[in-house]
Design a protein around this motif. Structure first.
Motif: not given
Length: 374
Positions: A33, A63, A69, A96, A98-99, A103, A107
């Motif tokens: 990220d 997800r 995340l 957050l 996030s990979e 994002l 989310d």
């Protein structure tokens, strides 16, 4: 932060989550990220839990499309029910991670929905300014408090930053410091922190006198917020990602800053100085120059200078290094408006205190005026 996805996995509308987050997966996600800051790492959360009244309740989410995340999250000990709070993070940026940095506000809404199912008190998130739009668009917040930070753009390398973003007055200050008898030490082992803390206490007393707050009260509050044990614990947990710079004048500690790093971000965390020693040789300017130069050498793209209030001396000092305004916010969800009420009361008390201080200063100034002839 022990445990993996098979230990405490739950499902929510096609999403899966695990709490506490697996440290290994968390580190993998942070590494991908580009917006992740030092405070969003598992090392930072481990440090604040080891040195403060917090328990790690961070969550890892997956997800429906497989993207991952992590929400760095801590719960304050000893405050159950509606008085309890979960923060991301206390006195630091959170939110957050996030990979791949992918994002969306969907989310954020999904995570709020998950957390709301178990909400007993309040949830507070302070994401960095780059992510604010996703939180603004999310549904479910009880309140949003707008704030300001300042960030130096490091694109183009140090020569570009030095010649085009540093103000002429800062360049002059740095040159003066470089001509002075200053010895600068860089450390990542926490050995300089006792000396840093002594400078910090001197700074707290100076700030208290400027604001009219009794120094004893200011020192008591500072000891609760930033004890030497806390500084040592966080520095040890962060390892090479926590750098202490210290300037010595005539063999004595004069000024010091602590800089945290993650990915392409350098983050100025704390600073302190002995004004009598550091001010005359502009040691603070030199330390920030060196930290910014190192960040550029490492290929970092931003140097975060932290929260400031516009039109203050601190704001202008940071702007001298080319720092641009970076608006951000603290977002809250709560069952009862306890945090909102607390913030209103604090804001009212601060305004009243500042007004009282200004009035006292005017009265002192008038008392010092020469008497007028009759």
């Amino acid at each position: 932060m022990a445990g993996g996805l098979n230990d405490t996995m739950h499902s929510l509308g096609g999403w899966e989550y695990v709490a506490p987050a697996s440290r290994g997966e968390w580190e993998e996600i942070v590494a991908t990220d580009p917006a992740a800051l030092p405070m969003q790492t598992p090392a930072w959360v481990a440090g604040i839990c080891a040195t403060g009244p917090y328990v790690d309740v961070s969550r890892l989410y997956r997800r429906p499309d497989g993207g991952r995340l992590v929400l760095p999250l801590v719960r304050r000990k000893g405050r159950p029910g509606p008085l309890g709070s979960q923060r991301s993070l206390p006195a630091a940026y959170g939110g957050l991670v996030s990979e791949g940095g992918l994002l969306t506000h969907h989310d954020v809404t999904a995570v709020l929905t998950d957390l709301g199912r178990e909400l007993r008190g309040s949830i507070v998130m302070t994401p960095n300014s780059h992510m604010g739009e996703h939180y603004d668009k999310a549904e479910g917040w009880s309140s949003i408090e707008r704030k300001w930070a300042q960030v130096v753009d490091l694109s183009g390398g140090f020569e570009e930053v030095w010649s085009r973003r540093f103000s002429s007055s800062v360049r002059r200050a740095v040159r003066k410091a470089e001509r002075s008898d200053i010895n600068v030490v860089r450390d990542t082992t926490a050995q300089l922190l006792p000396q840093f803390h002594e400078l910090y206490e001197k700074s707290v007393v100076r700030w208290a006198k400027q604001s009219g707050l009794p120094p004893a009260v200011a020192l008591w509050r500072a000891a609760r917020r930033e004890s030497l044990d806390k500084l040592r614990g966080l520095a040890t947990s962060m390892g090479e990602s926590c750098v202490t710079w210290m300037a010595f004048v005539d063999g004595a500690p004069a000024a010091s800053i602590i800089v945290l790093t993650q990915g392409t971000h350098s983050h100025y965390w704390h600073g302190a100085m002995d004004l009598d020693l550091a001010g005359r040789v502009r040691a603070n300017d030199l330390l920030h120059k060196l930290a910014i130069e190192e960040a550029c050498t490492r290929g970092h793209d931003q140097y975060w200078l932290g929260r400031s209030n516009p039109d203050t001396g601190l704001w202008k000092f940071k702007a001298g290094f080319g720092a641009s305004p970076a608006p951000y916010a603290t977002y809250t969800v709560e069952q009862l408006p306890l945090i909102q009420t607390r913030d209103v009361l604090r804001s009212t008390a601060k305004r009243a205190f500042r007004a009282k201080t200004r009035l006292q200063q005017r009265l002192r100034d008038q008392a010092q005026l020469p008497s007028q002839p009759r």
